[in-house]
Design a protein around this motif. Structure first.
Motif, short mmCIF file in Angstrom:
data_model
loop_
_atom_site.label_atom_id
_atom_site.label_comp_id
_atom_site.label_asym_id
_atom_site.label_seq_id
_atom_site.Cartn_x
_atom_site.Cartn_y
_atom_site.Cartn_z
N GLY A 1 0.81 -1.21 0.00
CA GLY A 1 0.00 0.00 0.00
C GLY A 1 0.84 1.26 0.00
O GLY A 1 2.07 1.22 -0.19
N PRO A 2 0.20 2.43 0.19
CA PRO A 2 0.91 3.71 0.15
C PRO A 2 2.14 3.70 1.03
O PRO A 2 2.09 3.31 2.19
CB PRO A 2 -0.16 4.69 0.67
N SER A 3 3.27 4.15 0.46
CA SER A 3 4.55 4.07 1.17
C SER A 3 5.34 5.36 0.96
O SER A 3 5.28 5.97 -0.11
CB SER A 3 5.39 2.89 0.64
N THR A 4 6.09 5.76 1.98
CA THR A 4 6.98 6.90 1.84
C THR A 4 8.30 6.43 1.24
O THR A 4 8.62 5.23 1.26
CB THR A 4 7.26 7.57 3.19
N ALA A 5 9.07 7.37 0.75
CA ALA A 5 10.39 7.03 0.20
C ALA A 5 11.28 6.43 1.29
O ALA A 5 12.04 5.49 1.05
CB ALA A 5 11.04 8.27 -0.40
#
Length: 221
Positions: free
Chosen positions: A22-26
């Motif tokens: 799912g949505p992930s940060t760098a």
């Protein structure tokens, strides 16, 4: 910088990690993939340019700190289409083996387990909402994870529609995937829900009837 021979497989790993988690940060991706932040940024920029990824503001639960929210990277519809065939074949093959060795109950147990992370992330969001607002809060959370969900009112309550299903092709063969998702909705909303239509069965959208909650209803612990 010119692309190296290893760029394509690494970009695939970056995109696949986001698809699976799912949505992930760098920063999250750098840790998970054991890459330098600079390398992750380079691959993310290329995936953004190719239309495989897009950015959104990170959803914050609880008290928000100072500064702008971090950007998270999510798979676009085009990106899901890019991965859909290979991912579906792998998942269907694994579930066929599970069904052969463990039976239908094992498939259902897996389907329930794969939703554990979603349920854990969604529960605090719904706990902050009034009972009547929980369907909309659930739809917004699902949309943030790529399900393109919306809610509408009916005389009997609320209907939630999901216009995209990442596992639709697998669910055609294994309806336990839809069953487990419906169970999750009921637990999160603290009320019985009824699945009226599914993309997996060729209905175009997934439609779920959500009876109107009363103020006395609370989320299960």
């Amino acid at each position: 910088m010119e692309a190296t021979v290893d760029d394509a497989p690494t970009r695939e790993r970056v995109a696949t990690t986001i698809l699976e988690h799912g949505p992930s940060t760098a920063a999250d991706l750098a840790v998970q993939l054991r890459l330098t932040p600079a390398a992750v940024r380079r691959h993310l920029d290329q995936l953004l340019e190719a239309g495989i990824l897009e950015t959104r503001d990170q959803r914050i639960t609880g008290q928000r700190g100072r500064g702008r929210p971090a950007k998270v990277f999510v798979i676009t519809d085009a990106g899901r289409d890019h991965f859909a065939h290979a991912y579906d074949e792998l998942a269907a093959g694994a579930l066929r083996y599970l069904a052969e060795t463990g039976g239908d109950d094992a498939v259902l147990a897996f389907a329930r387990h794969r939703l554990t992370d979603l349920e854990d992330r969604y529960r605090p969001l719904l706990a902050l909402a009034e009972p009547a607002d929980r369907p909309r809060a659930l739809a917004e959370a699902l949309s943030a994870d790529g399900f393109a969900a919306s809610v509408g009112s009916t005389p009997a309550g609320t209907q939630m529609c999901q216009h995209h299903c990442p596992v639709a092709h697998v669910a055609e063969e294994f309806p336990q995937m839809c069953e487990a998702e419906t169970e999750m909705f009921a637990r999160l909303l603290g009320t019985h829900v009824q699945r009226l239509a599914t993309i997996a069965h060729g209905d175009g959208i997934c439609t779920t009837h959500l009876p109107t909650a009363t103020p006395a209803e609370r989320l299960p612990s």
